[in-house]
Design a protein around this motif. Structure first.
Motif, PDB file in Angstrom:
ATOM      1  N   ALA A  25     -28.148 -40.218   5.742  1.00  0.00           N
ATOM      2  CA  ALA A  25     -29.267 -40.119   4.805  1.00  0.00           C
ATOM      3  C   ALA A  25     -30.393 -39.247   5.359  1.00  0.00           C
ATOM      4  O   ALA A  25     -30.769 -39.387   6.528  1.00  0.00           O
ATOM      5  CB  ALA A  25     -29.800 -41.509   4.476  1.00  0.00           C
ATOM      6  N   ASN A  26     -30.896 -38.342   4.511  1.00  0.00           N
ATOM      7  CA  ASN A  26     -32.051 -37.487   4.845  1.00  0.00           C
ATOM      8  C   ASN A  26     -31.865 -36.740   6.162  1.00  0.00           C
ATOM      9  O   ASN A  26     -32.796 -36.586   6.943  1.00  0.00           O
ATOM     10  CB  ASN A  26     -33.328 -38.325   4.909  1.00  0.00           C
ATOM     11  CG  ASN A  26     -33.624 -39.004   3.592  1.00  0.00           C
ATOM     12  OD1 ASN A  26     -33.609 -38.375   2.549  1.00  0.00           O
ATOM     13  ND2 ASN A  26     -33.888 -40.312   3.651  1.00  0.00           N
ATOM     14  N   SER A  27     -30.639 -36.279   6.408  1.00  0.00           N
ATOM     15  CA  SER A  27     -30.358 -35.601   7.678  1.00  0.00           C
ATOM     16  C   SER A  27     -30.526 -34.101   7.538  1.00  0.00           C
ATOM     17  O   SER A  27     -30.458 -33.532   6.443  1.00  0.00           O
ATOM     18  CB  SER A  27     -28.939 -35.921   8.142  1.00  0.00           C
ATOM     19  OG  SER A  27     -27.990 -35.490   7.181  1.00  0.00           O
ATOM     20  N   SER A  28     -30.785 -33.470   8.677  1.00  0.00           N
ATOM     21  CA  SER A  28     -30.857 -32.010   8.754  1.00  0.00           C
ATOM     22  C   SER A  28     -29.693 -31.527   9.580  1.00  0.00           C
ATOM     23  O   SER A  28     -29.279 -32.186  10.542  1.00  0.00           O
ATOM     24  CB  SER A  28     -32.176 -31.568   9.389  1.00  0.00           C
ATOM     25  OG  SER A  28     -33.272 -32.022   8.623  1.00  0.00           O
ATOM     26  N   MET A  29     -29.143 -30.355   9.220  1.00  0.00           N
ATOM     27  CA  MET A  29     -27.976 -29.873   9.960  1.00  0.00           C
ATOM     28  C   MET A  29     -27.933 -28.350   9.926  1.00  0.00           C
ATOM     29  O   MET A  29     -28.555 -27.701   9.072  1.00  0.00           O
ATOM     30  CB  MET A  29     -26.683 -30.454   9.373  1.00  0.00           C
ATOM     31  CG  MET A  29     -26.374 -29.984   7.965  1.00  0.00           C
ATOM     32  SD  MET A  29     -24.988 -30.876   7.237  1.00  0.00           S
ATOM     33  CE  MET A  29     -25.790 -32.415   6.862  1.00  0.00           C
ATOM     34  N   ASP A  38     -26.157 -30.202  -5.926  1.00  0.00           N
ATOM     35  CA  ASP A  38     -27.298 -29.836  -6.780  1.00  0.00           C
ATOM     36  C   ASP A  38     -26.876 -29.759  -8.252  1.00  0.00           C
ATOM     37  O   ASP A  38     -27.146 -28.761  -8.962  1.00  0.00           O
ATOM     38  CB  ASP A  38     -27.904 -28.502  -6.332  1.00  0.00           C
ATOM     39  CG  ASP A  38     -28.459 -28.571  -4.912  1.00  0.00           C
ATOM     40  OD1 ASP A  38     -28.906 -29.652  -4.505  1.00  0.00           O
ATOM     41  OD2 ASP A  38     -28.416 -27.543  -4.209  1.00  0.00           O
ATOM     42  N   ASP A  39     -26.160 -30.763  -8.709  1.00  0.00           N
ATOM     43  CA  ASP A  39     -25.712 -30.893 -10.100  1.00  0.00           C
ATOM     44  C   ASP A  39     -24.631 -29.878 -10.490  1.00  0.00           C
ATOM     45  O   ASP A  39     -24.242 -29.780 -11.675  1.00  0.00           O
ATOM     46  CB  ASP A  39     -26.887 -30.766 -11.091  1.00  0.00           C
ATOM     47  CG  ASP A  39     -27.884 -31.899 -10.905  1.00  0.00           C
ATOM     48  OD1 ASP A  39     -27.437 -33.021 -10.565  1.00  0.00           O
ATOM     49  OD2 ASP A  39     -29.094 -31.668 -11.086  1.00  0.00           O
ATOM     50  N   GLN A  40     -24.144 -29.108  -9.507  1.00  0.00           N
ATOM     51  CA  GLN A  40     -23.066 -28.157  -9.792  1.00  0.00           C
ATOM     52  C   GLN A  40     -21.758 -28.744  -9.273  1.00  0.00           C
ATOM     53  O   GLN A  40     -21.633 -29.110  -8.114  1.00  0.00           O
ATOM     54  CB  GLN A  40     -23.349 -26.807  -9.126  1.00  0.00           C
ATOM     55  CG  GLN A  40     -22.260 -25.770  -9.419  1.00  0.00           C
ATOM     56  CD  GLN A  40     -22.556 -24.424  -8.763  1.00  0.00           C
ATOM     57  OE1 GLN A  40     -23.618 -24.248  -8.172  1.00  0.00           O
ATOM     58  NE2 GLN A  40     -21.644 -23.494  -8.886  1.00  0.00           N
ATOM     59  N   PHE A  41     -20.771 -28.865 -10.155  1.00  0.00           N
ATOM     60  CA  PHE A  41     -19.478 -29.450  -9.777  1.00  0.00           C
ATOM     61  C   PHE A  41     -18.797 -28.557  -8.739  1.00  0.00           C
ATOM     62  O   PHE A  41     -18.697 -27.335  -8.907  1.00  0.00           O
ATOM     63  CB  PHE A  41     -18.602 -29.594 -11.023  1.00  0.00           C
ATOM     64  CG  PHE A  41     -17.218 -30.105 -10.719  1.00  0.00           C
ATOM     65  CD1 PHE A  41     -17.004 -31.429 -10.344  1.00  0.00           C
ATOM     66  CD2 PHE A  41     -16.120 -29.251 -10.785  1.00  0.00           C
ATOM     67  CE1 PHE A  41     -15.731 -31.903 -10.066  1.00  0.00           C
ATOM     68  CE2 PHE A  41     -14.839 -29.716 -10.500  1.00  0.00           C
ATOM     69  CZ  PHE A  41     -14.650 -31.046 -10.137  1.00  0.00           C
ATOM     70  N   GLY A  81     -31.806 -24.713   3.083  1.00  0.00           N
ATOM     71  CA  GLY A  81     -32.765 -25.368   2.216  1.00  0.00           C
ATOM     72  C   GLY A  81     -32.360 -26.804   1.944  1.00  0.00           C
ATOM     73  O   GLY A  81     -31.410 -27.326   2.529  1.00  0.00           O
ATOM     74  N   LYS A  82     -33.050 -27.479   1.034  1.00  0.00           N
ATOM     75  CA  LYS A  82     -32.789 -28.870   0.710  1.00  0.00           C
ATOM     76  C   LYS A  82     -31.816 -28.961  -0.472  1.00  0.00           C
ATOM     77  O   LYS A  82     -31.903 -28.188  -1.423  1.00  0.00           O
ATOM     78  CB  LYS A  82     -34.094 -29.589   0.366  1.00  0.00           C
ATOM     79  CG  LYS A  82     -35.034 -29.694   1.556  1.00  0.00           C
ATOM     80  CD  LYS A  82     -36.292 -30.471   1.206  1.00  0.00           C
ATOM     81  CE  LYS A  82     -37.195 -30.611   2.442  1.00  0.00           C
ATOM     82  NZ  LYS A  82     -38.436 -31.363   2.133  1.00  0.00           N
ATOM     83  N   HIS A  83     -30.902 -29.939  -0.396  1.00  0.00           N
ATOM     84  CA  HIS A  83     -29.873 -30.098  -1.413  1.00  0.00           C
ATOM     85  C   HIS A  83     -29.647 -31.575  -1.691  1.00  0.00           C
ATOM     86  O   HIS A  83     -29.978 -32.436  -0.868  1.00  0.00           O
ATOM     87  CB  HIS A  83     -28.552 -29.449  -0.968  1.00  0.00           C
ATOM     88  CG  HIS A  83     -28.661 -27.994  -0.653  1.00  0.00           C
ATOM     89  ND1 HIS A  83     -28.568 -27.013  -1.613  1.00  0.00           N
ATOM     90  CD2 HIS A  83     -28.868 -27.344   0.528  1.00  0.00           C
ATOM     91  CE1 HIS A  83     -28.696 -25.835  -1.049  1.00  0.00           C
ATOM     92  NE2 HIS A  83     -28.890 -26.000   0.267  1.00  0.00           N
ATOM     93  N   ILE A  98     -29.873 -33.829   1.770  1.00  0.00           N
ATOM     94  CA  ILE A  98     -29.646 -33.162   3.060  1.00  0.00           C
ATOM     95  C   ILE A  98     -30.499 -31.907   3.116  1.00  0.00           C
ATOM     96  O   ILE A  98     -30.995 -31.426   2.099  1.00  0.00           O
ATOM     97  CB  ILE A  98     -28.158 -32.781   3.265  1.00  0.00           C
ATOM     98  CG1 ILE A  98     -27.700 -31.780   2.207  1.00  0.00           C
ATOM     99  CG2 ILE A  98     -27.279 -34.026   3.280  1.00  0.00           C
ATOM    100  CD1 ILE A  98     -26.328 -31.195   2.491  1.00  0.00           C
ATOM    101  N   GLU A  99     -30.646 -31.383   4.346  1.00  0.00           N
ATOM    102  CA  GLU A  99     -31.348 -30.118   4.531  1.00  0.00           C
ATOM    103  C   GLU A  99     -30.513 -29.241   5.452  1.00  0.00           C
ATOM    104  O   GLU A  99     -30.113 -29.673   6.542  1.00  0.00           O
ATOM    105  CB  GLU A  99     -32.732 -30.336   5.135  1.00  0.00           C
ATOM    106  CG  GLU A  99     -33.510 -29.030   5.307  1.00  0.00           C
ATOM    107  CD  GLU A  99     -34.891 -29.234   5.920  1.00  0.00           C
ATOM    108  OE1 GLU A  99     -35.637 -28.249   6.029  1.00  0.00           O
ATOM    109  OE2 GLU A  99     -35.205 -30.396   6.305  1.00  0.00           O
TER     110      GLU A  99
END
Length: 783
Positions: free
Chosen positions: A706-710, A741-744, A761-763, A779-780
């Motif tokens: 959760a809320n991780s950056s990578m 981001d709502d894209q299948f 960026g954030k997704h 995620i970021e």
């Protein structure tokens, strides 16, 4: 008579004043103390065995004044220097006249007529020329010394301050330097050799002056024979003994312990609690392991052994026999290092003591992120769920961090104050949750002291009709003259109750032993030891601390400069040393159970919680507060068809045909990892296709957290690789739909893993299964 004195004073007042001044000068003529030279720091056992010495500040090997003059040396020195010692008042007129005659005849001073008392005065007035005027002063002062000090004490002063060649001063150090023995163990020949040296200390020099020294020694032995102090056989054996050829090194059995004591007891003779036999054996163990460890460029080690009942330090090894390039002078016993996992038993005991944890209660061992902190187990694997005692025995980091969060970071930090671990200097926020896995510092001394306090609590609880002491976590004792003060007996525990400590030790007893000692529990005579290992981040520190009913043994291994090394772990490096040291100690029985602080409860055999109505159960002892924990929530009553292969409900099966059965169910993420390590675990059967399914939790993310950056990984070819998203689903056959981001972006079945290459960026990752269950994760991606 009194009237005559008064008349004399009236007639000769000036003469009386002069006489009075002389009498007063005579009375106060001797300085106090007579000798004020710096002395070496000496550490001994309580039996007087020499453990080590630190040279005096002026560079002289000068021990503190001897307690008694050895009989043989006393006889030899009197025979050689002053045969009328016990009969003269401080000077010998006959010897002085004879010496004066010989000196006049020779035209120079070839012989002295000084008594031992006069020689003591001359030694005290160092640097004075040997003239007749000076001898007259020595004579006067010698008589004053005789009036104020016994003959035996004069001999002690002489034996303690006489020069024995080079920078060796005093009989005690001379015996060690020239014969490698304490003075009271010297033979007649050795005592005679030392007796002649203060008269001509330059005789001792390897390879030189041997014939002169031999003549002088044999002359003393001849006098002893003539005086019938020794018999003819002793004389013949003595004159056949060889002379010393080169100085011996002083014992340095515990050099870092010596340096430690010298800070507070500089220049003193200190009797310590060290067991010299054990200390030498531990030194040998350390040396043997050091020879192996240095092949991996691991150069430093410390060992501490404490007696639980007396809290006496029995063995103190501050470092290995390495060199200065590898910090051989650093005393690791008192050096603060990362504590690794050594604080985990303290948390385990604290939670049991408050009724917030049971010994076999399942705790989560799953990928975890708490406020950006991502703890990992040492092998970077997960068990899903693991009994608390097994988590402690395996030293798992993730369960420990999660338990610390549950118990409360500040609450635990406050609890640690009771143990006075000096390396713990900061507040809870400074350490964060890493406090429990090596984020704090402590030293071997304080950690062993803490574990000794645990063992002492159990021993005292058993021996004192279930009472506690107010000062159980007292500082260990190093001076033989001191006795530990445990304070007063009270009915209330001061830190932890005996029950929680005993159960903690029971868990620590089941730690897997190092290679070669795995079968220990199958032998009736094997040692029962509660022990804990620890390894700091980067393999910089390897710990092992073990506790029996009688002893605490602590080991630290690593590099004093903080360099980490591969394979340097508590289990691989420190634990073998721990058990080698325990093998040197007497075996001890295991701690008896403190039943007055335990209560028997019914627990779930699978979850370890208090049993619910759906649980298979068993009886076990837990701390008195343990009956306040919540009952098991992992067992639920499920409804099955007659084949017991499918779940059903009244929508698809007659109520009379439904089988009701308790089922052990873990949350999806715990279940995912738990199944890989527990083949007997059975997931919930699926609903029969003709049934209306009940809503329930179906899935959870494994990665990302959760809320991780990578960062997107790079391959060897330099190209950016995809990152793999992963979930766990209670029904792997279910089809799962993935969205970025709502894209299948795709579907998965059976193995729910999805490779993606999002832009920096954030997704938002969205997962939807075919039954409508949905998960989202933020995620970021960083450049």
């Amino acid at each position: 008579m009194l009237q005559k004195i008064k008349n004399y004073i009236k007639k000769h007042p000036k003469r009386f004043v002069v006489i009075g001044i002389l009498v007063i000068w005579y009375f106060f003529s001797l300085p106090k103390p007579l000798f004020n030279d710096p002395t070496a720091t000496i550490i001994e056992t309580r039996k007087g065995e020499l453990l080590g010495a630190k040279i005096a500040k002026d560079g002289q090997w000068r021990f503190p004044e001897t307690d008694s003059v050895p009989h043989k040396f006393k006889q030899c020195i009197i025979a050689f220097e002053d045969q009328q010692f016990y009969r003269h008042p401080g000077f010998n007129p006959v010897a002085m006249v004879e010496a004066m005659g010989e000196n006049i005849e020779a035209g120079k001073i070839v012989r002295g007529g000084s008594t031992i008392t006069q020689q003591v005065i001359r030694l005290a007035r160092k640097g004075k020329k040997r003239t007749y005027i000076e001898k007259l002063k020595e004579l006067i002062l010698a008589t004053r010394l005789e009036l104020g000090v016994s003959k035996e004490n004069i001999l002690k002063l002489y034996a303690s301050h006489a020069p024995f060649g080079g920078n060796v001063v005093g009989i005690d150090i001379a015996a060690w330097r020239y014969f490698g023995l304490p003075a009271y163990q010297l033979s007649w020949a050795e005592s005679a050799t030392l007796a002649v040296l203060p008269n001509a200390p330059s005789l001792i020099y390897p390879g030189k002056n041997q014939s002169r020294l031999l003549k002088k020694r044999n002359r003393v032995l001849q006098i002893l024979l003539e005086q019938e102090t020794i018999d003819s056989l002793t004389y013949e054996l003595s004159i056949s003994e060889s002379l010393p050829q080169k100085p011996y090194f002083l014992p340095q059995t515990s050099p870092h312990f010596l340096d430690n004591l010298a800070r507070k007891h500089n220049g003193k003779r200190v009797q310590t609690t060290i067991d010299v036999t054990l200390q030498k054996q531990v030194n040998q163990v350390v040396k043997q392991h050091y020879e192996v460890l240095k092949q991996n460029e691991v150069h430093n080690m410390a060992v501490l052994v404490i007696d639980v009942d007396s809290r006496e330090v029995l063995s103190y090894v501050g470092n290995t026999p390495t060199d200065k390039n590898h910090q051989k002078d650093v005393d690791i016993v008192v050096a603060n290092r990362s504590t690794g996992s050594t604080l985990k038993p303290l948390l385990y005991a604290a939670m049991m003591d408050k009724g917030e944890l049971l010994p076999e209660q399942l705790v989560s061992d799953i990928p975890t992120v708490i406020a950006g902190y991502n703890p990992k187990n040492f092998d970077e694997s997960y068990s899903g769920a693991v009994p608390a005692n097994r988590a402690l025995a395996r030293s798992l980091n993730v369960p420990a961090v999660r338990l610390l969060q549950q118990y409360g970071l500040q609450r635990f930090r406050d609890k640690l104050n009771a143990f006075r671990i000096k390396g713990l200097k900061y507040n809870a926020d400074h350490y964060g949750l890493s406090l429990i896995v090596g984020g704090a510092e402590g030293n071997l001394w304080d950690l062993c002291k803490t574990y000794a306090g645990f063992a002492g609590t159990l021993n005292h609880y058993q021996s004192s009709s279930s009472e506690y002491f107010t000062k159980e976590f007292v500082e260990p004792i190093v001076l033989a003259k001191n006795k530990v003060d445990f304070g007063k007996k009270i009915a209330q525990k001061q830190v932890y109750g005996a029950g929680s400590i005993w159960l903690t030790f029971e868990a620590m007893k089941k730690v897997n032993r190092p290679e070669g000692d795995e079968a220990w529990e199958f032998y009736d005579s094997s040692r029962e030891i509660a022990w804990k290992t620890g390894t700091s981040f980067g393999n910089r520190d390897a710990w092992a601390i073990g506790v029996s009913q009688k002893h605490v043994v602590g080991i630290w291994i690593g590099n004093a400069d903080g360099e980490g090394r591969p394979e340097l772990t508590g289990l691989n490096a420190a634990a073998p040393v721990l058990f080698d040291v325990f093998n040197l100690l007497p075996n001890a029985k295991w701690f008896p159970a403190p039943y007055d602080d335990l209560v028997e409860v019914t627990t779930c055999t699978k979850s370890g919680f208090l049993a619910s109505s759906n649980c298979p159960s068993k009886k076990m002892y837990v701390p008195d507060s343990g009956n306040r924990t919540k009952p098991c929530t992992f067992h639920q009553l499920v409804h099955l068809d007659m084949t017991q292969q499918y779940r059903v409900n009244s929508s698809c099966e007659p109520v009379m045909d439904i089988i009701h059965k308790p089922w052990f169910v873990l949350p999806p993420l715990q279940e995912y990892f738990f199944k890989t390590n527990n083949a007997e675990y059975r997931s919930l059967p699926p609903y029969r296709s003709d049934c209306i399914k009940e809503t329930q939790e179906k899935m959870d993310f494994i990665f990302p957290k959760a809320n991780s950056s990578m960062y997107l990984p790079k391959g060897f070819d330099g190209k950016i690789n995809e990152v793999i998203l992963k979930i766990a689903h209670t029904n792997p056959e279910t089809q799962v739909f993935w969205y970025l981001d709502d894209q299948f972006i795709g579907t998965t079945k059976q193995f729910h893993e999805m490779p993606v290459s999002p832009k920096p960026g954030k997704h938002i990752i969205t997962v939807l299964d075919e039954k409508g269950n949905e998960l989202k994760r933020n995620i970021e991606i960083k450049r």
